[in-house]
Write an enzyme that holds these catalytic residues in place. Sequence first.
Site, PDB file in Angstrom:
ATOM      1  N   GLY A 258       6.137   3.052  -8.635  1.00 53.85           N
ATOM      2  CA  GLY A 258       7.437   3.291  -9.271  1.00 53.85           C
ATOM      3  C   GLY A 258       8.504   2.391  -8.666  1.00 53.85           C
TER       4      GLY A 258
ATOM      5  N   GLY B 128       5.871   2.123 -15.487  1.00 54.62           N
ATOM      6  CA  GLY B 128       5.874   0.998 -14.534  1.00 54.62           C
ATOM      7  C   GLY B 128       4.916   1.177 -13.372  1.00 54.62           C
TER       8      GLY B 128
ATOM      9  N   VAL C 212       0.854  -1.204   0.000  1.00 55.22           N
ATOM     10  CA  VAL C 212       0.000   0.000   0.000  1.00 55.22           C
ATOM     11  C   VAL C 212       0.882   1.243   0.000  1.00 55.22           C
ATOM     12  CG1 VAL C 212      -1.885   1.238   1.138  1.00 55.22           C
ATOM     13  CG2 VAL C 212      -1.657  -1.226   1.466  1.00 55.22           C
TER      14      VAL C 212
ATOM     15  N   LYS D  44      -6.066  -2.208  -1.461  1.00 58.25           N
ATOM     16  CA  LYS D  44      -5.245  -1.450  -0.512  1.00 58.25           C
ATOM     17  C   LYS D  44      -6.092  -0.957   0.665  1.00 58.25           C
ATOM     18  CE  LYS D  44      -1.987  -0.063  -4.088  1.00 58.25           C
ATOM     19  NZ  LYS D  44      -1.771   0.877  -5.189  1.00 58.25           N
TER      20      LYS D  44
HETATM   21  P1  NAP Z   1       6.380  -6.658 -13.186  1.00 56.88           P
HETATM   22  O1  NAP Z   1       7.175  -5.493 -13.648  1.00 56.88           O
HETATM   23  O2  NAP Z   1       5.334  -7.215 -14.088  1.00 56.88           O
HETATM   24  O3  NAP Z   1       7.419  -7.816 -12.802  1.00 56.88           O
HETATM   25  C1  NAP Z   1       7.032  -9.104 -12.457  1.00 56.88           C
HETATM   26  C2  NAP Z   1       8.267  -9.970 -12.360  1.00 56.88           C
HETATM   27  O4  NAP Z   1       7.905 -11.261 -11.841  1.00 56.88           O
HETATM   28  C3  NAP Z   1       8.971 -10.243 -13.707  1.00 56.88           C
HETATM   29  O5  NAP Z   1      10.370 -10.255 -13.500  1.00 56.88           O
HETATM   30  C4  NAP Z   1       8.476 -11.628 -14.102  1.00 56.88           C
HETATM   31  O6  NAP Z   1       9.423 -12.374 -14.829  1.00 56.88           O
HETATM   32  C5  NAP Z   1       8.294 -12.267 -12.739  1.00 56.88           C
HETATM   33  N1  NAP Z   1       7.221 -13.271 -12.746  1.00 56.88           N
HETATM   34  C6  NAP Z   1       5.898 -13.046 -12.870  1.00 56.88           C
HETATM   35  N2  NAP Z   1       5.230 -14.211 -12.800  1.00 56.88           N
HETATM   36  C7  NAP Z   1       6.152 -15.176 -12.616  1.00 56.88           C
HETATM   37  C8  NAP Z   1       6.093 -16.579 -12.475  1.00 56.88           C
HETATM   38  N3  NAP Z   1       4.923 -17.220 -12.501  1.00 56.88           N
HETATM   39  N4  NAP Z   1       7.235 -17.268 -12.298  1.00 56.88           N
HETATM   40  C9  NAP Z   1       8.417 -16.622 -12.277  1.00 56.88           C
HETATM   41  N5  NAP Z   1       8.556 -15.281 -12.402  1.00 56.88           N
HETATM   42  C10 NAP Z   1       7.431 -14.568 -12.569  1.00 56.88           C
HETATM   43  O7  NAP Z   1       5.644  -6.332 -11.808  1.00 56.88           O
HETATM   44  P2  NAP Z   1       5.993  -5.147 -10.786  1.00 56.88           P
HETATM   45  O8  NAP Z   1       5.427  -3.876 -11.279  1.00 56.88           O
HETATM   46  O9  NAP Z   1       7.432  -5.210 -10.423  1.00 56.88           O
HETATM   47  O10 NAP Z   1       5.072  -5.558  -9.540  1.00 56.88           O
HETATM   48  C11 NAP Z   1       5.439  -6.594  -8.675  1.00 56.88           C
HETATM   49  C12 NAP Z   1       4.526  -6.571  -7.463  1.00 56.88           C
HETATM   50  O11 NAP Z   1       4.690  -5.339  -6.753  1.00 56.88           O
HETATM   51  C13 NAP Z   1       3.039  -6.661  -7.777  1.00 56.88           C
HETATM   52  O12 NAP Z   1       2.398  -7.366  -6.737  1.00 56.88           O
HETATM   53  C14 NAP Z   1       2.591  -5.212  -7.764  1.00 56.88           C
HETATM   54  O13 NAP Z   1       1.211  -5.058  -7.525  1.00 56.88           O
HETATM   55  C15 NAP Z   1       3.432  -4.702  -6.633  1.00 56.88           C
HETATM   56  N6  NAP Z   1       3.656  -3.262  -6.634  1.00 56.88           N
HETATM   57  C16 NAP Z   1       4.078  -2.660  -7.786  1.00 56.88           C
HETATM   58  C17 NAP Z   1       4.334  -1.298  -7.768  1.00 56.88           C
HETATM   59  C18 NAP Z   1       4.813  -0.577  -8.992  1.00 56.88           C
HETATM   60  O14 NAP Z   1       4.945   0.647  -8.958  1.00 56.88           O
HETATM   61  N7  NAP Z   1       5.066  -1.284 -10.098  1.00 56.88           N
HETATM   62  C19 NAP Z   1       4.165  -0.564  -6.585  1.00 56.88           C
HETATM   63  C20 NAP Z   1       3.734  -1.234  -5.429  1.00 56.88           C
HETATM   64  C21 NAP Z   1       3.493  -2.581  -5.461  1.00 56.88           C
HETATM   65  P3  NAP Z   1       9.935 -11.902 -16.280  1.00 56.88           P
HETATM   66  O15 NAP Z   1      10.814 -10.707 -16.030  1.00 56.88           O
HETATM   67  O16 NAP Z   1      10.710 -13.057 -16.795  1.00 56.88           O
HETATM   68  O17 NAP Z   1       8.707 -11.568 -17.067  1.00 56.88           O
HETATM   69  N1  HSE Z   2      -0.625  -0.007  -9.921  1.00 52.09           N
HETATM   70  C1  HSE Z   2      -0.372   0.495  -8.610  1.00 52.09           C
HETATM   71  C2  HSE Z   2      -0.679   1.968  -8.576  1.00 52.09           C
HETATM   72  C3  HSE Z   2       1.053   0.246  -8.216  1.00 52.09           C
HETATM   73  O1  HSE Z   2      -0.746   2.589  -9.641  1.00 52.09           O
HETATM   74  O2  HSE Z   2      -0.875   2.506  -7.489  1.00 52.09           O
HETATM   75  C4  HSE Z   2       1.342   0.614  -6.787  1.00 52.09           C
HETATM   76  O3  HSE Z   2       0.674  -0.226  -5.911  1.00 52.09           O
END
Ligand code: NAP
Ligand code: HSE
Length: 432
Positions: free
Chosen positions: A303, A188, A133, A206
Amino acid sequence: MRKEIQVGLLGFGTVGSGVAKIMIDHQQDLQHKLGVEVNIKKVLVRNLTKKRETDLPIEVFTDNLDEILNDSSIDLIIEVMGGMNGTKEAIEASLRAGKGVVTANKDVMAVYGPELLRLADANKCDLFYEASVGGGIPLIRTMEDGLASDRISSLTGIVNGTTNFILTKMKQENMSYEEALAQATELGFAEADPSADVDGIDAARKMVILASLAFSTEVQLDDVFVRGMKEIQDGDVELAESFGYTVKMAGHAEKDEEGIAVSVEPVFIPNSHPLASVHNEYNAVYIYGAAVGETMLYGPGAGSLPTATSVTGDVVAACRNLLLGMNGKRSHSPQHERKVKDDDKRFSRYFHRILVKDEVGVLTQLTAIYSRQGASLATVIQHPGKSERDAEVIFITHRMSRQQHLDVLKELEEADAVIDVLSHYRVEGDEK
Ligand code: NAP
Ligand code: HSE
Protein backbone atom coordinates in the site's frame (compact mmCIF):
# COMPACT_ATOMS: atom_id res chain seq x y z
CA MET A 1 26.38 24.31 7.63
CA ARG A 2 24.00 22.55 5.26
CA LYS A 3 20.41 23.90 5.29
CA GLU A 4 18.83 21.49 2.86
CA ILE A 5 19.17 17.99 1.40
CA GLN A 6 17.90 17.50 -2.14
CA VAL A 7 16.42 14.22 -3.23
CA GLY A 8 15.80 12.71 -6.67
CA LEU A 9 12.72 10.47 -6.83
CA LEU A 10 12.68 7.77 -9.53
CA GLY A 11 9.04 6.71 -9.96
CA PHE A 12 5.76 8.35 -9.00
CA GLY A 13 3.31 5.45 -8.81
CA THR A 14 1.70 3.89 -5.73
CA VAL A 15 4.84 4.18 -3.60
CA GLY A 16 6.48 7.25 -5.17
CA SER A 17 3.37 9.41 -4.81
CA GLY A 18 3.09 8.27 -1.16
CA VAL A 19 6.73 9.24 -0.55
CA ALA A 20 6.09 12.72 -1.98
CA LYS A 21 2.96 13.10 0.15
CA ILE A 22 4.78 12.19 3.36
CA MET A 23 7.78 14.38 2.52
CA ILE A 24 5.48 17.37 1.88
CA ASP A 25 2.89 16.78 4.64
CA HIS A 26 5.46 15.80 7.31
CA GLN A 27 8.18 18.27 6.27
CA GLN A 28 8.21 19.99 9.68
CA ASP A 29 8.62 16.67 11.49
CA LEU A 30 11.47 15.71 9.17
CA GLN A 31 13.12 19.09 9.71
CA HIS A 32 12.78 18.71 13.47
CA LYS A 33 14.39 15.28 13.36
CA LEU A 34 17.21 16.21 10.99
CA GLY A 35 17.72 19.93 11.54
CA VAL A 36 17.59 20.58 7.78
CA GLU A 37 14.96 20.63 5.06
CA VAL A 38 14.62 17.54 2.86
CA ASN A 39 13.13 18.36 -0.53
CA ILE A 40 12.30 16.44 -3.66
CA LYS A 41 14.12 18.29 -6.42
CA LYS A 42 13.26 16.08 -9.39
CA VAL A 43 10.95 13.18 -10.16
CA LEU A 44 11.53 10.66 -12.94
CA VAL A 45 8.45 9.21 -14.66
CA ARG A 46 7.83 7.31 -17.87
CA ASN A 47 4.86 9.33 -19.09
CA LEU A 48 5.11 13.10 -18.64
CA THR A 49 1.56 13.70 -19.88
CA LYS A 50 -0.11 11.56 -17.17
CA LYS A 51 -2.31 13.62 -14.81
CA ARG A 52 -0.92 13.47 -11.24
CA GLU A 53 -2.54 14.43 -7.94
CA THR A 54 0.30 16.18 -6.07
CA ASP A 55 1.43 19.40 -4.45
CA LEU A 56 4.80 19.11 -6.22
CA PRO A 57 5.26 21.71 -8.99
CA ILE A 58 4.95 20.33 -12.52
CA GLU A 59 8.50 21.46 -13.39
CA VAL A 60 10.09 18.84 -11.10
CA PHE A 61 8.87 16.01 -13.35
CA THR A 62 11.20 14.69 -16.03
CA ASP A 63 11.52 11.61 -18.21
CA ASN A 64 15.29 11.98 -18.44
CA LEU A 65 17.26 10.03 -15.79
CA ASP A 66 20.51 11.85 -16.65
CA GLU A 67 18.96 15.14 -15.62
CA ILE A 68 18.76 13.72 -12.10
CA LEU A 69 22.04 11.81 -12.06
CA ASN A 70 24.00 14.82 -13.36
CA ASP A 71 22.48 17.23 -10.85
CA SER A 72 25.27 17.67 -8.31
CA SER A 73 22.89 19.30 -5.79
CA ILE A 74 21.05 15.96 -5.43
CA ASP A 75 22.61 13.80 -2.70
CA LEU A 76 20.09 11.03 -2.46
CA ILE A 77 18.12 8.94 -4.95
CA ILE A 78 14.88 7.13 -4.11
CA GLU A 79 14.26 4.29 -6.59
CA VAL A 80 10.59 3.29 -6.67
CA MET A 81 10.16 2.53 -10.38
CA GLY A 82 10.18 -1.20 -9.73
CA GLY A 83 11.08 -4.20 -11.87
CA MET A 84 14.44 -5.15 -13.32
CA ASN A 85 14.31 -3.08 -16.47
CA GLY A 86 17.04 -0.45 -16.06
CA THR A 87 16.60 -0.19 -12.28
CA LYS A 88 19.85 -1.97 -11.36
CA GLU A 89 21.67 0.30 -13.81
CA ALA A 90 19.99 3.40 -12.33
CA ILE A 91 21.03 2.35 -8.80
CA GLU A 92 24.59 1.63 -9.96
CA ALA A 93 24.86 4.97 -11.76
CA SER A 94 23.55 6.80 -8.68
CA LEU A 95 26.08 5.09 -6.40
CA ARG A 96 28.92 5.71 -8.85
CA ALA A 97 27.90 9.39 -8.90
CA GLY A 98 28.34 9.38 -5.10
CA LYS A 99 24.61 9.58 -4.37
CA GLY A 100 23.08 7.42 -1.65
CA VAL A 101 20.16 5.21 -2.69
CA VAL A 102 16.93 4.20 -1.00
CA THR A 103 14.96 1.51 -2.84
CA ALA A 104 11.80 -0.55 -2.37
CA ASN A 105 12.84 -2.91 -5.14
CA LYS A 106 12.99 -6.52 -3.96
CA ASP A 107 13.36 -7.83 -7.53
CA VAL A 108 16.73 -6.11 -7.78
CA MET A 109 17.82 -6.55 -4.15
CA ALA A 110 17.08 -10.30 -4.10
CA VAL A 111 19.31 -10.94 -7.10
CA TYR A 112 21.88 -8.13 -7.09
CA GLY A 113 21.70 -7.03 -3.44
CA PRO A 114 25.16 -8.25 -2.39
CA GLU A 115 26.78 -6.79 -5.52
CA LEU A 116 25.03 -3.42 -5.10
CA LEU A 117 25.81 -3.24 -1.38
CA ARG A 118 29.50 -3.82 -2.18
CA LEU A 119 29.31 -1.05 -4.80
CA ALA A 120 27.71 1.24 -2.20
CA ASP A 121 30.51 0.43 0.28
CA ALA A 122 33.16 1.09 -2.39
CA ASN A 123 31.61 4.48 -3.20
CA LYS A 124 31.07 5.39 0.49
CA CYS A 125 27.34 5.66 -0.09
CA ASP A 126 24.34 4.27 1.74
CA LEU A 127 22.04 1.76 0.07
CA PHE A 128 18.90 1.21 2.16
CA TYR A 129 16.02 -1.10 1.22
CA GLU A 130 13.62 -1.31 4.20
CA ALA A 131 10.49 -1.14 2.01
CA SER A 132 11.57 -4.10 -0.11
CA VAL A 133 10.16 -6.52 2.50
CA GLY A 134 7.02 -6.18 4.57
CA GLY A 135 5.75 -2.80 3.29
CA GLY A 136 5.40 -0.64 6.40
CA ILE A 137 6.95 -3.11 8.90
CA PRO A 138 10.51 -2.22 9.98
CA LEU A 139 11.82 -5.72 9.30
CA ILE A 140 15.21 -5.06 7.73
CA ARG A 141 16.24 -2.65 10.49
CA THR A 142 15.07 -5.15 13.12
CA MET A 143 17.20 -7.87 11.52
CA GLU A 144 20.22 -5.59 11.12
CA ASP A 145 20.05 -3.74 14.43
CA GLY A 146 17.42 -4.91 16.92
CA LEU A 147 18.32 -8.60 16.64
CA ALA A 148 21.97 -8.03 15.70
CA SER A 149 23.30 -9.83 18.79
CA ASP A 150 21.05 -12.87 18.43
CA ARG A 151 21.37 -16.10 16.45
CA ILE A 152 18.22 -16.61 14.45
CA SER A 153 17.36 -20.25 13.82
CA SER A 154 14.19 -19.83 11.79
CA LEU A 155 11.58 -17.41 10.57
CA THR A 156 8.15 -17.98 9.13
CA GLY A 157 6.26 -15.16 7.54
CA ILE A 158 3.40 -13.92 5.47
CA VAL A 159 5.41 -11.61 3.24
CA ASN A 160 3.10 -11.01 0.29
CA GLY A 161 0.14 -8.70 0.85
CA THR A 162 -1.65 -9.52 -2.40
CA THR A 163 -1.94 -13.28 -1.84
CA ASN A 164 -2.91 -12.81 1.80
CA PHE A 165 -5.56 -10.29 0.69
CA ILE A 166 -6.92 -12.76 -1.90
CA LEU A 167 -7.03 -15.68 0.56
CA THR A 168 -8.76 -13.52 3.19
CA LYS A 169 -11.39 -12.20 0.78
CA MET A 170 -12.08 -15.68 -0.62
CA LYS A 171 -12.49 -17.16 2.86
CA GLN A 172 -14.26 -14.34 4.71
CA GLU A 173 -16.35 -12.78 1.94
CA ASN A 174 -16.71 -15.71 -0.46
CA MET A 175 -15.15 -13.55 -3.17
CA SER A 176 -13.86 -15.23 -6.32
CA TYR A 177 -10.10 -15.41 -6.90
CA GLU A 178 -10.41 -13.12 -9.94
CA GLU A 179 -12.43 -10.49 -8.08
CA ALA A 180 -10.06 -10.49 -5.09
CA LEU A 181 -7.01 -10.14 -7.36
CA ALA A 182 -8.69 -7.28 -9.23
CA GLN A 183 -9.31 -5.49 -5.91
CA ALA A 184 -5.70 -6.03 -4.78
CA THR A 185 -4.55 -4.54 -8.08
CA GLU A 186 -6.95 -1.60 -7.79
CA LEU A 187 -5.68 -0.87 -4.27
CA GLY A 188 -2.07 -0.80 -5.52
CA PHE A 189 -0.94 -3.93 -3.62
CA ALA A 190 -0.18 -6.19 -6.60
CA GLU A 191 3.01 -6.06 -8.65
CA ALA A 192 2.94 -4.63 -12.19
CA ASP A 193 2.82 -8.30 -13.25
CA PRO A 194 0.67 -9.93 -10.52
CA SER A 195 1.85 -13.41 -11.46
CA ALA A 196 4.92 -12.51 -9.37
CA ASP A 197 2.55 -12.33 -6.38
CA VAL A 198 0.34 -15.35 -7.01
CA ASP A 199 3.16 -17.63 -8.20
CA GLY A 200 5.14 -16.92 -5.02
CA ILE A 201 8.09 -15.20 -6.76
CA ASP A 202 7.62 -11.88 -4.96
CA ALA A 203 7.56 -13.69 -1.60
CA ALA A 204 10.60 -15.77 -2.63
CA ARG A 205 12.55 -12.56 -3.36
CA LYS A 206 11.60 -11.20 0.06
CA MET A 207 12.61 -14.45 1.75
CA VAL A 208 16.03 -14.26 0.03
CA ILE A 209 16.51 -10.78 1.51
CA LEU A 210 15.28 -11.78 4.98
CA ALA A 211 17.15 -15.10 5.16
CA SER A 212 20.38 -13.46 3.98
CA LEU A 213 20.14 -10.96 6.83
CA ALA A 214 18.88 -13.44 9.43
CA PHE A 215 21.62 -16.00 8.76
CA SER A 216 24.37 -13.60 7.56
CA THR A 217 24.86 -15.56 4.38
CA GLU A 218 24.22 -14.79 0.72
CA VAL A 219 21.06 -16.77 -0.03
CA GLN A 220 20.20 -16.98 -3.73
CA LEU A 221 16.80 -16.97 -5.42
CA ASP A 222 17.43 -20.49 -6.79
CA ASP A 223 17.83 -21.76 -3.22
CA VAL A 224 14.15 -21.06 -2.50
CA PHE A 225 11.66 -23.86 -3.04
CA VAL A 226 8.53 -22.14 -4.44
CA ARG A 227 4.91 -23.26 -4.97
CA GLY A 228 2.31 -20.68 -5.93
CA MET A 229 -1.25 -20.24 -4.70
CA LYS A 230 -2.59 -22.08 -7.77
CA GLU A 231 -1.74 -25.26 -5.83
CA ILE A 232 -4.71 -24.53 -3.55
CA GLN A 233 -7.59 -26.68 -4.80
CA ASP A 234 -11.33 -26.17 -4.37
CA GLY A 235 -12.38 -27.35 -0.92
CA ASP A 236 -8.88 -27.20 0.63
CA VAL A 237 -9.57 -24.05 2.66
CA GLU A 238 -12.74 -25.59 4.16
CA LEU A 239 -10.96 -28.89 4.80
CA ALA A 240 -8.12 -27.07 6.57
CA GLU A 241 -10.69 -25.28 8.72
CA SER A 242 -12.34 -28.57 9.67
CA PHE A 243 -8.98 -29.80 11.04
CA GLY A 244 -8.28 -26.50 12.89
CA TYR A 245 -5.94 -24.95 10.33
CA THR A 246 -5.86 -21.88 8.07
CA VAL A 247 -4.31 -21.97 4.59
CA LYS A 248 -1.74 -19.18 4.11
CA MET A 249 0.89 -18.42 1.51
CA ALA A 250 3.92 -18.39 3.78
CA GLY A 251 7.66 -18.14 3.55
CA HIS A 252 9.87 -20.23 5.81
CA ALA A 253 13.61 -20.09 6.38
CA GLU A 254 15.65 -22.19 8.79
CA LYS A 255 19.29 -22.75 9.58
CA ASP A 256 21.12 -25.41 11.56
CA GLU A 257 24.39 -27.29 11.30
CA GLU A 258 23.15 -28.99 8.10
CA GLY A 259 22.72 -25.63 6.32
CA ILE A 260 19.83 -23.40 5.36
CA ALA A 261 16.44 -24.19 3.84
CA VAL A 262 14.12 -21.54 2.40
CA SER A 263 10.66 -22.05 0.93
CA VAL A 264 7.52 -20.22 -0.15
CA GLU A 265 4.32 -22.22 -0.52
CA PRO A 266 0.72 -22.49 0.65
CA VAL A 267 0.86 -24.09 4.11
CA PHE A 268 -1.54 -25.22 6.82
CA ILE A 269 -1.12 -23.00 9.89
CA PRO A 270 -2.81 -24.04 13.16
CA ASN A 271 -5.57 -21.55 14.02
CA SER A 272 -3.92 -21.04 17.41
CA HIS A 273 -0.75 -19.68 15.73
CA PRO A 274 -0.55 -15.84 15.55
CA LEU A 275 0.14 -16.02 11.78
CA ALA A 276 -3.32 -17.55 11.23
CA SER A 277 -4.87 -14.24 12.34
CA VAL A 278 -2.97 -12.09 9.84
CA HIS A 279 -5.56 -10.93 7.32
CA ASN A 280 -5.94 -8.88 4.15
CA GLU A 281 -2.79 -7.11 2.93
CA TYR A 282 -1.18 -7.37 6.36
CA ASN A 283 2.13 -9.19 6.72
CA ALA A 284 3.84 -10.72 9.74
CA VAL A 285 7.12 -12.48 10.36
CA TYR A 286 7.52 -14.88 13.28
CA ILE A 287 11.15 -15.19 14.33
CA TYR A 288 12.91 -17.74 16.56
CA GLY A 289 16.20 -16.51 18.06
CA ALA A 290 18.51 -18.32 20.49
CA ALA A 291 18.39 -15.40 22.94
CA VAL A 292 15.16 -13.54 22.19
CA GLY A 293 13.05 -16.71 21.95
CA GLU A 294 9.98 -16.09 19.81
CA THR A 295 9.04 -12.66 18.47
CA MET A 296 6.66 -11.48 15.77
CA LEU A 297 6.59 -8.31 13.68
CA TYR A 298 3.23 -7.38 12.19
CA GLY A 299 1.85 -4.58 10.02
CA PRO A 300 0.69 -3.50 6.59
CA GLY A 301 2.64 -5.40 3.93
CA ALA A 302 1.70 -3.26 0.95
CA GLY A 303 0.00 0.00 0.00
CA SER A 304 1.02 3.55 -0.75
CA LEU A 305 1.51 5.29 2.60
CA PRO A 306 2.63 2.28 4.69
CA THR A 307 5.34 1.44 2.13
CA ALA A 308 6.25 5.11 1.73
CA THR A 309 6.72 5.30 5.52
CA SER A 310 9.48 2.70 5.26
CA VAL A 311 11.01 4.52 2.30
CA THR A 312 11.03 7.88 4.10
CA GLY A 313 12.40 6.17 7.24
CA ASP A 314 15.36 5.14 5.09
CA VAL A 315 15.57 8.70 3.75
CA VAL A 316 15.88 9.98 7.33
CA ALA A 317 18.59 7.39 8.10
CA ALA A 318 20.51 8.29 4.94
CA CYS A 319 20.19 12.05 5.63
CA ARG A 320 21.44 11.57 9.22
CA ASN A 321 24.47 9.74 7.86
CA LEU A 322 25.05 12.49 5.31
CA LEU A 323 24.92 15.18 7.98
CA LEU A 324 27.29 13.20 10.22
CA GLY A 325 29.61 12.26 7.35
CA MET A 326 28.89 8.60 8.18
CA ASN A 327 27.40 7.34 4.94
CA GLY A 328 28.62 4.08 3.49
CA LYS A 329 30.43 3.06 6.67
CA ARG A 330 28.58 -0.20 7.23
CA SER A 331 30.19 -3.52 6.29
CA HIS A 332 27.97 -5.90 4.33
CA SER A 333 30.20 -8.95 4.08
CA PRO A 334 28.39 -12.17 5.09
CA GLN A 335 29.64 -14.12 8.11
CA HIS A 336 28.84 -17.62 6.83
CA GLU A 337 29.36 -19.51 3.59
CA ARG A 338 26.15 -20.45 1.83
CA LYS A 339 25.20 -24.11 2.37
CA VAL A 340 21.75 -25.35 1.36
CA LYS A 341 20.17 -28.33 3.15
CA ASP A 342 19.27 -31.45 1.21
CA ASP A 343 15.63 -32.57 1.17
CA ASP A 344 16.34 -35.42 3.61
CA LYS A 345 17.38 -32.83 6.22
CA ARG A 346 14.23 -30.65 6.05
CA PHE A 347 11.55 -31.87 8.43
CA SER A 348 7.88 -31.04 8.71
CA ARG A 349 4.41 -32.49 9.03
CA TYR A 350 2.41 -32.90 5.81
CA PHE A 351 -1.23 -32.95 4.76
CA HIS A 352 -2.13 -35.20 1.79
CA ARG A 353 -5.56 -35.22 0.10
CA ILE A 354 -6.01 -38.19 -2.21
CA LEU A 355 -8.85 -39.23 -4.52
CA VAL A 356 -9.06 -43.03 -4.53
CA LYS A 357 -11.21 -45.82 -5.94
CA ASP A 358 -13.79 -46.76 -3.31
CA GLU A 359 -12.79 -50.45 -3.10
CA VAL A 360 -11.95 -53.01 -0.45
CA GLY A 361 -8.31 -52.84 0.70
CA VAL A 362 -7.54 -49.36 -0.61
CA LEU A 363 -6.67 -47.91 2.79
CA THR A 364 -4.32 -50.83 3.50
CA GLN A 365 -2.60 -50.22 0.16
CA LEU A 366 -2.13 -46.55 0.96
CA THR A 367 -0.93 -46.93 4.54
CA ALA A 368 1.56 -49.54 3.29
CA ILE A 369 3.13 -46.82 1.13
CA TYR A 370 3.67 -44.58 4.17
CA SER A 371 5.11 -47.52 6.14
CA ARG A 372 7.54 -48.38 3.31
CA GLN A 373 8.79 -44.80 3.31
CA GLY A 374 9.14 -44.78 7.11
CA ALA A 375 6.48 -42.07 7.41
CA SER A 376 4.26 -42.10 10.47
CA LEU A 377 0.61 -41.04 10.27
CA ALA A 378 -1.10 -38.79 12.82
CA THR A 379 -4.57 -38.56 11.23
CA VAL A 380 -6.42 -40.74 8.70
CA ILE A 381 -9.88 -39.69 7.48
CA GLN A 382 -12.02 -40.96 4.63
CA HIS A 383 -14.76 -38.84 3.00
CA PRO A 384 -17.19 -39.81 0.23
CA GLY A 385 -15.95 -38.67 -3.18
CA LYS A 386 -17.94 -36.86 -5.88
CA SER A 387 -19.18 -40.14 -7.39
CA GLU A 388 -20.24 -43.42 -5.78
CA ARG A 389 -17.16 -45.17 -7.12
CA ASP A 390 -14.56 -42.94 -5.47
CA ALA A 391 -13.62 -41.54 -2.09
CA GLU A 392 -11.31 -38.93 -0.66
CA VAL A 393 -8.68 -39.97 1.86
CA ILE A 394 -6.91 -37.40 4.03
CA PHE A 395 -3.63 -38.14 5.79
CA ILE A 396 -1.84 -35.81 8.17
CA THR A 397 1.61 -37.15 8.95
CA HIS A 398 3.93 -36.78 11.90
CA ARG A 399 7.21 -35.04 11.12
CA MET A 400 9.06 -36.52 8.20
CA SER A 401 11.67 -35.29 5.76
CA ARG A 402 10.73 -33.49 2.57
CA GLN A 403 12.42 -36.35 0.73
CA GLN A 404 10.06 -38.85 2.41
CA HIS A 405 7.12 -36.62 1.50
CA LEU A 406 8.21 -36.55 -2.16
CA ASP A 407 8.82 -40.32 -2.20
CA VAL A 408 5.37 -40.96 -0.68
CA LEU A 409 3.74 -38.69 -3.30
CA LYS A 410 5.54 -40.51 -6.11
CA GLU A 411 4.37 -43.91 -4.86
CA LEU A 412 0.82 -42.61 -4.33
CA GLU A 413 0.68 -41.27 -7.88
CA GLU A 414 1.72 -44.70 -9.22
CA ALA A 415 -0.62 -46.76 -6.98
CA ASP A 416 -3.53 -48.63 -8.69
CA ALA A 417 -6.03 -47.47 -6.09
CA VAL A 418 -5.18 -43.77 -6.51
CA ILE A 419 -7.12 -41.70 -9.04
CA ASP A 420 -5.35 -38.43 -8.18
CA VAL A 421 -3.35 -36.74 -5.45
CA LEU A 422 -5.63 -33.71 -5.17
CA SER A 423 -3.43 -31.51 -3.00
CA HIS A 424 -0.67 -31.55 -0.44
CA TYR A 425 0.62 -29.01 2.09
CA ARG A 426 3.37 -28.59 4.63
CA VAL A 427 1.82 -28.24 8.07
CA GLU A 428 3.41 -25.41 10.03
CA GLY A 429 4.20 -25.42 13.76
CA ASP A 430 2.51 -27.45 16.49
CA GLU A 431 4.83 -30.52 16.63
CA LYS A 432 8.58 -30.53 17.30
P1 NAP B 1 3.91 1.66 -9.87
O1 NAP B 1 2.67 2.13 -9.20
O2 NAP B 1 3.79 0.81 -11.09
O3 NAP B 1 4.79 2.95 -10.21
C1 NAP B 1 5.96 2.91 -10.95
C2 NAP B 1 6.40 4.32 -11.24
O4 NAP B 1 7.70 4.30 -11.87
C3 NAP B 1 5.49 5.10 -12.21
O5 NAP B 1 5.42 6.45 -11.79
C4 NAP B 1 6.20 4.99 -13.55
O6 NAP B 1 6.01 6.12 -14.38
C5 NAP B 1 7.65 4.95 -13.11
N1 NAP B 1 8.48 4.18 -14.04
C6 NAP B 1 8.46 2.85 -14.23
N2 NAP B 1 9.39 2.50 -15.14
C7 NAP B 1 10.01 3.64 -15.50
C8 NAP B 1 11.06 3.95 -16.40
N3 NAP B 1 11.65 2.98 -17.11
N4 NAP B 1 11.46 5.22 -16.53
C9 NAP B 1 10.85 6.20 -15.82
N5 NAP B 1 9.85 5.98 -14.94
C10 NAP B 1 9.44 4.72 -14.78
O7 NAP B 1 4.82 0.83 -8.85
P2 NAP B 1 4.72 0.84 -7.25
O8 NAP B 1 3.61 -0.03 -6.81
O9 NAP B 1 4.80 2.23 -6.75
O10 NAP B 1 6.06 0.03 -6.88
C11 NAP B 1 7.32 0.63 -6.94
C12 NAP B 1 8.34 -0.28 -6.28
O11 NAP B 1 8.01 -0.46 -4.90
C13 NAP B 1 8.41 -1.69 -6.86
O12 NAP B 1 9.74 -2.14 -6.78
C14 NAP B 1 7.53 -2.50 -5.93
O13 NAP B 1 7.82 -3.87 -5.94
C15 NAP B 1 7.88 -1.84 -4.63
N6 NAP B 1 6.89 -2.00 -3.57
C16 NAP B 1 5.58 -1.72 -3.85
C17 NAP B 1 4.65 -1.83 -2.83
C18 NAP B 1 3.20 -1.53 -3.06
O14 NAP B 1 2.39 -1.72 -2.15
N7 NAP B 1 2.82 -1.08 -4.26
C19 NAP B 1 5.05 -2.21 -1.54
C20 NAP B 1 6.41 -2.48 -1.31
C21 NAP B 1 7.32 -2.36 -2.33
P3 NAP B 1 4.55 6.52 -14.93
O15 NAP B 1 3.80 7.05 -13.74
O16 NAP B 1 4.82 7.58 -15.94
O17 NAP B 1 3.95 5.27 -15.49
N1 HSE C 1 3.02 -6.91 -4.41
C1 HSE C 1 3.61 -6.82 -3.11
C2 HSE C 1 2.70 -7.50 -2.12
C3 HSE C 1 3.83 -5.39 -2.72
O1 HSE C 1 1.52 -7.71 -2.42
O2 HSE C 1 3.17 -7.86 -1.04
C4 HSE C 1 4.58 -5.24 -1.43
O3 HSE C 1 5.89 -5.69 -1.56
